[in-house]
Design a protein around this motif. Structure first.
Motif, PDB file in Angstrom:
ATOM      1  N   LYS A   1      -6.152   7.711  -3.510  1.00  0.00           N
ATOM      2  CA  LYS A   1      -6.518   6.375  -3.163  1.00  0.00           C
ATOM      3  C   LYS A   1      -6.411   5.573  -1.203  1.00  0.00           C
ATOM      4  CE  LYS A   1      -5.274   4.893  -7.661  1.00  0.00           C
ATOM      5  NZ  LYS A   1      -4.100   3.617  -8.777  1.00  0.00           N
TER       6      LYS A   1
ATOM      7  N   THR B   1      -3.848   2.066   7.626  1.00  0.00           N
ATOM      8  CA  THR B   1      -4.216   2.278   5.792  1.00  0.00           C
ATOM      9  C   THR B   1      -4.946   3.546   6.510  1.00  0.00           C
ATOM     10  OG1 THR B   1      -3.714   0.323   5.376  1.00  0.00           O
ATOM     11  CG2 THR B   1      -5.176   1.844   3.851  1.00  0.00           C
TER      12      THR B   1
ATOM     13  N   ILE C   1       0.917  -1.206   0.240  1.00  0.00           N
ATOM     14  CA  ILE C   1       0.253  -0.104  -0.384  1.00  0.00           C
ATOM     15  C   ILE C   1       0.560   0.907   0.642  1.00  0.00           C
ATOM     16  CG2 ILE C   1      -1.716   1.224   1.169  1.00  0.00           C
ATOM     17  CD1 ILE C   1      -1.969  -1.665   2.457  1.00  0.00           C
TER      18      ILE C   1
ATOM     19  N   TYR D   1      -5.304  -4.519  -1.425  1.00  0.00           N
ATOM     20  CA  TYR D   1      -4.644  -3.651  -2.001  1.00  0.00           C
ATOM     21  C   TYR D   1      -3.403  -4.124  -3.347  1.00  0.00           C
ATOM     22  CZ  TYR D   1      -7.081  -0.469   1.017  1.00  0.00           C
ATOM     23  OH  TYR D   1      -7.685   0.394   1.907  1.00  0.00           O
TER      24      TYR D   1
END
Length: 291
Positions: free
Chosen positions: A39, A80, A4, A251
């Motif tokens: 994102k 995240t 990620i 991801y």
């Protein structure tokens, strides 16, 4: 291994505080850094966010929080997150490295603040009324000082940030069921355990090994984890593994077998059963919800 995206503070900072601190309004931050934050991503820094207008949802490590006026989010490095926000969104945001805080306050660490003591505490605080107005003013002061060229701006930003953290943590302690018994004596050990786990969880799943590294017995480590977060040492280890599995599934584009192997499980069938036991669904069913 695909990972990620990790947003680094020096990719954002255009101010003369170097690469340790960044502040902005939320609308300006979204405009200036759209390509970097559109994102889901991680940070290598601490992020503190206040929404003063608008609505939306904010997903942090697969926990979904409402965004509304008075929402405060405190994110530690490595979490995240992503969000969907209304067009009228407003508020403030600031980031800083761990060193920014810890190098000055030598008798305390940012991670020792209750809201950061564990990934098991909520990342969201909801405030209102006069307290919201007061906290908004602190954010405004931080931003004004960040944009200024005044003498000792670094020190003043640090002092205001510290005040903001203390007041938000006091509020969180009063509002949430933060553990009090054994907190001071167990907290440091728990932080050490989480640090070790973050470094070694891909290969080491044994509670006894973590206890050995901490120079305590497995029974005592289990007592610490149960006291602070009401989970066994094994629960915490496996939940960290499953969290990473979820991140990889969403991801990285890796296959189920590849992810199991990267997480230390050569037998995918066993890993799938473990994942389902811990999350309530198979990896395939989990992935379908995000397609």
């Amino acid at each position: 291994m695909d990972r990620i995206a990790i947003l680094k503070i020096d990719e954002l900072n255009e101010n003369n505080l170097g690469n340790d601190f960044y502040a902005n309004t939320i609308p300006n931050h979204l405009i200036s850094n759209h390509s970097r934050i559109e994102k889901p991503h991680k940070h290598n820094f601490y992020a503190t966010i206040l929404f003063t207008k608008g609505t939306g949802v904010h997903e942090i490590d697969f926990s979904v929080y409402d965004v509304r006026p008075g929402s405060v989010f405190l994110l530690a490095p490595g979490q995240t997150h992503s969000w969907e926000l209304s067009e009228d969104i407003d508020g403030f945001i600031f980031f800083h490295t761990q060193e920014f805080f810890d190098m000055v306050f030598v008798r305390e660490r940012i991670r020792e603040y209750p809201i950061y003591t564990s990934v098991y505490h909520s990342s969201a605080i909801y405030i209102s009324g006069s307290f919201l107005q007061h906290i908004s003013q602190l954010f405004e002061q931080i931003l004004l000082e960040y944009k200024s060229s005044q003498w000792k701006k670094h020190q003043l930003i640090l002092n205001i940030s510290s005040q903001l953290y203390i007041e938000l943590n006091r509020f969180a302690i009063a509002e949430e069921d933060f553990p009090s018994a054994h907190f001071s004596q167990y907290n440091f050990r728990f932080l050490e355990f989480e640090d070790l786990l973050e470094t070694h969880f891909l290969k080491v799943k044994s509670p006894a090994q973590y206890a050995d590294w901490l120079h305590i017995t497995p029974k005592h480590l289990n007592r610490i984890t149960r006291s602070l977060v009401n989970k066994t040492t094994t629960d915490i280890i496996l939940e960290r593994v499953v969290l990473e599995a979820k991140r990889m599934l969403i991801y990285t584009g890796k296959s189920f077998n590849e992810i199991a192997s990267l997480l230390g499980y050569e037998d995918y069938s066993y890993f799938s059963k473990l994942f389902k036991k811990r999350s309530g669904e198979t990896p395939r069913d989990f992935l379908k919800r995000y397609e």
